[in-house]
Motif scaffolding. Structure first.
Motif, PDB file in Angstrom:
ATOM      1  N   LYS A  80       3.476  -1.143   4.102  1.00 20.96           N
ATOM      2  CA  LYS A  80       3.201   0.189   3.819  1.00 20.96           C
ATOM      3  C   LYS A  80       4.516   0.892   3.145  1.00 20.96           C
ATOM      4  CE  LYS A  80       2.322   4.745   6.128  1.00 20.96           C
ATOM      5  NZ  LYS A  80       3.378   5.330   6.191  1.00 20.96           N
ATOM      6  N   ALA A 113       0.702  -1.282  -0.198  1.00 25.55           N
ATOM      7  CA  ALA A 113       0.065   0.104   0.128  1.00 25.55           C
ATOM      8  C   ALA A 113       0.788   1.160  -0.046  1.00 25.55           C
ATOM      9  CB  ALA A 113      -1.040   0.075   1.135  1.00 25.55           C
ATOM     10  N   ALA A 132      -3.151   5.313   0.011  1.00 28.01           N
ATOM     11  CA  ALA A 132      -3.588   3.847  -0.254  1.00 28.01           C
ATOM     12  C   ALA A 132      -3.777   2.918   0.980  1.00 28.01           C
ATOM     13  CB  ALA A 132      -2.933   3.055  -1.656  1.00 28.01           C
ATOM     14  N   TYR A 133      -2.916   3.215   1.778  1.00 24.70           N
ATOM     15  CA  TYR A 133      -2.551   2.537   3.275  1.00 24.70           C
ATOM     16  C   TYR A 133      -3.820   2.636   3.835  1.00 24.70           C
ATOM     17  CZ  TYR A 133      -0.750   1.497   7.901  1.00 24.70           C
ATOM     18  OH  TYR A 133      -0.612   0.896   8.969  1.00 24.70           O
ATOM     19  N   ALA A 161      -1.725  -1.377  -3.982  1.00 29.07           N
ATOM     20  CA  ALA A 161      -2.686  -0.353  -4.129  1.00 29.07           C
ATOM     21  C   ALA A 161      -2.215   0.988  -4.066  1.00 29.07           C
ATOM     22  CB  ALA A 161      -3.625  -0.456  -2.604  1.00 29.07           C
ATOM     23  N   VAL A 192      -6.833   0.703   2.571  1.00 29.25           N
ATOM     24  CA  VAL A 192      -6.484  -0.702   3.093  1.00 29.25           C
ATOM     25  C   VAL A 192      -6.877  -0.888   4.461  1.00 29.25           C
ATOM     26  CG1 VAL A 192      -4.739  -2.731   2.987  1.00 29.25           C
ATOM     27  CG2 VAL A 192      -4.881  -0.966   1.131  1.00 29.25           C
TER      28      VAL A 192
END
Lengths: 191, 531
Positions: free
Chosen positions: B260, B238, B242-243, B284, B246
């Motif tokens: 991450k 991620a 995006a982290y 992601a 998620v």
């Protein structure tokens, strides 16, 4: 405990002021908070929204998931419906009933009201008329916040009142008093 | 901890830079980056912070401040990186003296932009470190780290944020402010004079630094791993924001570990280690599939890597907790469907805006010419493309109205009309106007001057009070430079001048000038409050 709120309206209607007041109260109360806003092109009379998330726990996403919002607070009835798919089963819509028509294909008001009326948890009020009747035409958004205060839960109406005093302090005592009155008008309207 | 403040992502970047001891911020306004410079102008008057004419002049001025030994921040929206690119890429060749951080604010989903290019490609292209915060707190903390990294590696550092971070508020813990650097110009001319002989040496030095940049990414204090027991069927890499999406989907409860990534070049060892504990990987990342492509190469052909390229995440548009949840196999729980009685509500020019009168006049004259084409530009007046005006035929990039009108006129289009705002004209329109004058192109240029950079909220416009002088100095003939006041009562005069200039075979400039009603209203309210 968490409260996910979607604030909705048309650019210029003052939803960011509502967000500022709730945000201030949440910060003073020591809650975690994330508040995603819309800046830029949409502010020119387009639809605007803000995702406001309050929680006692860590908040990860700046955006609320579909089906997860606890409350939609809207300055405009069609804008309230725009985010319907984000509302959870017990969630409430608190909205102005006064349409803002700046597009040629605005829906039929009857159909719009019927759809709003078909939902189980809606509180609506012609806040702009209430604001005008009480000589506070610029405080319609704070009247709406007063209505929503009943459903915010994670912050008490008292905490929100204190924030109104802080947020408007720089504008003088008269403005603070007017906005506190506006808040109380909204709060009492849904009791 | 000194205190905790509620800050927009942009404000966290700004305060982070100020607390890292910057002496200057250089920027041209652009959504979603504008609030960074505005915040510094309001809250840190000791920092040099006047708006620049465009992103290239901003980048170069910041490089000059770095040359002189002080810390400088440059801010722009993603497409501004294209304008600054020449200076940006070469600043990696010269290297820096005082710390230099370039902040690019990307706009996935194009909320206020004409594309969704991913600025991380620019960082990779220039071979410099890239930082990508996922929270407002990280945006703040990363600034001090970024300036340290910049001075340690003697390279500019790119920090990339996206709209949802830039324009979202959260509580941020503030640290102590570092003092500014002393004036200390770099005396090593071979670093800064990029003649080929020097440039080759400098470039070799940049290539040599790459392993140490990779090492720094592997050790980044902003990376972390969220582990699960045993081997996982799926793991997520991620990046940046995006982290958050998620983690919102509680991956630990789903047995999904998360790596991450917040610093580039991509930490290859960390990724290989992480992937060895999973059967497949989902990447992601908000923006374009930069990491996904690299991870595929890194893990080899047999390893399953999912992401935007495989359709597990949408190929375009921003990530959301919903589309990331779907990629993780989370079922959507949506008690209400979308409502029936909802119509799109596009933005529009304000009632009373001078651009409205400009388009009314242009439309009235243009309908007398079957082949009239109006080339638009970037700003509020781009909204002239929408009803009721439907006035413009193009809008591509800053300044393209004048140059596209010239090219079209060269090809035989008549009349070819350009509509450009005052700030956009000084940003990138002046050079095009010089081309047109030198080639005696048959175009009519309308500089719709509202005395501000309106679209981004009313920042100073670099050319205010100078437009007639600029046009005359560029060689537009004095009898073909006109100033009008765009009001309905002047419609007859304005349309007469437009007609007259469309018939002139050469470059004409018409300047409708009336202050933006938003900035005017703000001034009047301020004045009233002071009385």
């Amino acid at each position: 405990m968490k409260k996910d709120i979607i604030l909705a309206g048309v650019g210029g209607q003052g939803i960011l002021t509502i967000a500022t007041i709730i945000g201030d109260a949440a910060t003073v109360a020591g809650l975690n908070l994330k508040q995603a806003e819309v800046h830029g092109m949409s502010q020119r009379g387009g639809d605007v929204q803000s995702n406001l998330r309050l929680s006692t726990e860590t908040i990860y996403s700046d955006l609320i998931k579909e089906g997860a919002a606890d409350l939609i607070i809207s300055m405009e009835p069609m804008e309230a419906l725009r985010y319907l798919s984000y509302l959870n089963a017990e969630g409430w819509i608190v909205t102005s009933s006064h349409p803002f028509k700046n597009i040629p294909n605005y829906p039929e008001e009857e159909a719009l009201n019927a759809e709003l009326g078909s939902l189980p948890h809606v509180a609506s009020l012609p806040i702009e008329d209430v604001a005008k009747d009480n000589n506070m035409p610029k405080s319609a958004n704070v009247i709406l916040l007063g209505m929503a205060a009943k459903y915010i839960g994670i912050l008490s109406p008292g905490q929100l009142r204190e924030s109104i005093a802080r947020v408007f302090a720089s504008k003088g005592e008269a403005i603070v008093e007017m906005n506190l009155k506006a808040f109380d008008l909204g709060l009492n309207a849904v009791k | 901890m000194i205190e905790r403040k509620l800050l927009l992502g942009d404000e966290a970047v700004a305060l982070g830079a100020v607390d890292a001891g910057i002496s200057g911020v250089y920027a041209y306004p652009g959504t979603p980056s504008t609030e960074i410079t505005e915040f510094i102008q309001t809250h840190a008057p000791h920092v040099r912070s006047r708006w620049c004419t465009n992103e290239k002049t901003a980048m170069e001025a910041a490089l000059g401040m770095s040359y002189a030994g002080k810390r400088a921040l440059v801010c722009m929206k993603h497409v501004g990186m294209n304008v600054a690119a020449d200076a940006f890429v070469n600043s990696a060749i010269t290297g820096v003296n005082g710390g230099l951080v370039v902040l690019a604010a990307d706009d996935p989903s194009m909320h206020s932009s004409q594309n969704e290019q991913d600025s991380r490609f620019y960082g990779k292209f220039a071979m410099i470190p890239i930082l990508e915060p996922s929270t407002q707190q990280e945006a703040y903390d990363m600034m001090t780290y970024a300036f340290q990294l910049s001075e340690e590696k003697k390279l500019p550092v790119l920090m990339r944020v996206v709209t949802r971070l830039a324009h979202s508020r959260a509580g941020v813990v503030i640290s102590e402010r570092k003092a500014e650097n002393e004036l200390n110009p770099d005396n090593e001319r071979t670093h800064w004079v990029l003649l080929p002989g020097n440039a080759r040496r400098q470039y070799a030095g940049l290539v040599e630094k790459q392993p140490s940049l990779l090492e720094s990414s592997e050790q980044s204090p902003f990376s972390k791993t969220v582990s699960v027991e045993g081997k996982a069927a799926l793991g997520v890499i991620a990046c940046g924001i995006a982290y958050n999406y998620v983690m919102e989907n509680t991956p630990s409860e789903l047995g999904i570990p998360v790596l991450k990534v917040s610093q580039y070049p991509l930490p290859e060892s960390a990724i290989k280690d992480f992937a060895s504990g999973c059967d497949s990987i989902l990447v992601a990342e908000d923006g374009q599939p930069l990491v996904e492509e690299q991870v595929k190469g890194l893990l080899g052909g047999d390893y399953i890597v999912k992401g935007r390229l495989t359709g597990d995440l949408p190929r375009m548009g921003e990530l959301t907790p919903d589309n990331v949840g779907a990629a993780l196999g989370v079922k959507l729980d949506r008690p209400y469907c979308s409502a029936q009685n909802v119509m799109p509500r596009p933005p529009a020019l304000c009632q009373g805006c001078g651009h409205r009168d400009v388009y009314n006049a242009l439309n009235e004259v243009a309908k007398e010419y079957v082949d009239a084409r109006i080339f638009g530009d970037i700003g509020c007046y781009t909204l002239g493309a929408l009803p009721p005006f439907r006035a413009i035929d193009s809008c591509v990039d800053m300044g393209a109205s004048i140059t596209m009108a010239k090219g079209a006129a060269d090809a035989g289009v008549h009349p070819a009309i350009a509509v450009i705002g005052d700030s956009t004209f000084t940003h990138s329109g002046m050079t095009g106007l010089l081309d047109a004058v030198n080639d005696k192109a048959n175009i009519t240029v309308v500089i719709s001057d509202n005395l501000t950079t309106a679209m981004t909220g009313g920042q100073d416009s670099a050319g205010t009070n100078k437009f007639e002088a600029i046009c005359l100095a560029l060689g537009v003939e004095p009898e073909h430079v006109h100033v009008v006041v765009p009001l309905p009562k002047n419609m007859e005069e304005i349309t007469r001048i437009i007609r007259q200039e469309l018939e002139y075979d050469g470059v004409s400039v018409i300047i409708p000038r009336r202050e933006c009603i938003q900035t005017l209203g703000r001034k009047l309210r301020k004045k009233k409050a002071e009385q």
